[in-house]
Design a protein around this motif. Structure first.
Motif, PDB file in Angstrom:
ATOM      1  N   ALA A   9       0.853  -1.194   0.000  1.00  0.00           N
ATOM      2  CA  ALA A   9       0.000   0.000   0.000  1.00  0.00           C
ATOM      3  C   ALA A   9       0.881   1.233   0.000  1.00  0.00           C
ATOM      4  CB  ALA A   9      -0.899  -0.009   1.231  1.00  0.00           C
ATOM      5  N   LYS A  10       0.376   2.297  -0.563  1.00  0.00           N
ATOM      6  CA  LYS A  10       1.154   3.531  -0.669  1.00  0.00           C
ATOM      7  C   LYS A  10       0.365   4.697  -0.091  1.00  0.00           C
ATOM      8  CE  LYS A  10       3.409   6.577  -3.836  1.00  0.00           C
ATOM      9  NZ  LYS A  10       4.073   6.818  -5.043  1.00  0.00           N
ATOM     10  N   VAL A  90       3.062   8.536   8.942  1.00  0.00           N
ATOM     11  CA  VAL A  90       2.109   7.436   8.751  1.00  0.00           C
ATOM     12  C   VAL A  90       2.581   6.545   7.609  1.00  0.00           C
ATOM     13  CG1 VAL A  90       0.611   8.746   7.171  1.00  0.00           C
ATOM     14  CG2 VAL A  90      -0.336   6.827   8.477  1.00  0.00           C
ATOM     15  N   SER A  91       2.298   5.257   7.749  1.00  0.00           N
ATOM     16  CA  SER A  91       2.498   4.299   6.663  1.00  0.00           C
ATOM     17  C   SER A  91       1.296   3.361   6.681  1.00  0.00           C
ATOM     18  CB  SER A  91       3.815   3.533   6.814  1.00  0.00           C
ATOM     19  OG  SER A  91       3.882   2.886   8.054  1.00  0.00           O
ATOM     20  N   ALA A  92       1.100   2.619   5.600  1.00  0.00           N
ATOM     21  CA  ALA A  92      -0.083   1.754   5.487  1.00  0.00           C
ATOM     22  C   ALA A  92       0.319   0.378   4.981  1.00  0.00           C
ATOM     23  CB  ALA A  92      -1.107   2.382   4.545  1.00  0.00           C
ATOM     24  N   GLY A 100       4.282   0.030   3.339  1.00  0.00           N
ATOM     25  CA  GLY A 100       4.912   0.715   2.214  1.00  0.00           C
ATOM     26  C   GLY A 100       5.558   2.016   2.631  1.00  0.00           C
ATOM     27  N   ASN A 101       5.597   2.951   1.698  1.00  0.00           N
ATOM     28  CA  ASN A 101       6.222   4.253   1.964  1.00  0.00           C
ATOM     29  C   ASN A 101       5.552   4.942   3.141  1.00  0.00           C
ATOM     30  OD1 ASN A 101       3.738   4.916   0.582  1.00  0.00           O
ATOM     31  ND2 ASN A 101       4.570   6.952   0.326  1.00  0.00           N
ATOM     32  N   SER A 102       6.198   5.954   3.661  1.00  0.00           N
ATOM     33  CA  SER A 102       5.587   6.744   4.727  1.00  0.00           C
ATOM     34  C   SER A 102       5.562   8.201   4.285  1.00  0.00           C
ATOM     35  CB  SER A 102       6.374   6.595   6.027  1.00  0.00           C
ATOM     36  OG  SER A 102       7.686   7.072   5.882  1.00  0.00           O
ATOM     37  N   GLU A 103       4.660   8.939   4.889  1.00  0.00           N
ATOM     38  CA  GLU A 103       4.557  10.383   4.666  1.00  0.00           C
ATOM     39  C   GLU A 103       4.644  11.056   6.027  1.00  0.00           C
ATOM     40  OE1 GLU A 103       4.270  12.471   1.967  1.00  0.00           O
ATOM     41  OE2 GLU A 103       4.620  10.724   0.703  1.00  0.00           O
TER      42      GLU A 103
END
Length: 120
Positions: A9-10, A90-92, A100-103
């Protein structure tokens, strides 16, 4: 043996309802954020995508304050903190294990100009 590799997930976007708070200056807690009306919470909304459309698990991280709730909408409670910049990440995951990636987003707690005028 063949298998399909499905990307994790992204996180597409991390949205905060406000990016700054003003510190209060009550007696005994001078210089710390003070929320008599409960407005120390920053509403955090995560927008994520997954290739297979599955339900997502979100993982939040903050180095100060606390995260209240779970899922794609939570509250970042910053009560009791001193002025400064604080990050929320946050990541999902669609399977609960591979994230996946985090923001990351940043919230700033600013000094209250009215407090400094009354300090001697």
């Amino acid at each position: 043996n063949s298998y399909e590799i499905v990307p994790p997930a992204k996180i597409k976007e991390l949205i905060l309802d406000k990016t700054e708070l003003i510190a209060g200056c009550p007696v005994g807690r001078l210089g710390r954020i003070f929320c008599p009306l409960g407005n120390c919470g920053i509403s955090v909304t995560s927008v994520a995508v997954t290739p297979d459309g599955e339900k997502l698990t979100y993982k939040y991280k903050t180095f100060a304050g606390k995260i209240v709730g779970s899922g794609d909408r939570v509250i970042s409670d910053l009560s009791g903190l001193r002025p400064g910049k604080y990050s929320i990440t946050v990541s999902a995951s669609d399977d609960g294990t591979v994230f996946g990636n985090s923001e990351t987003a940043t919230v700033e707690i600013k000094e209250n100009p009215h407090c400094s005028a009354t300090i001697k």
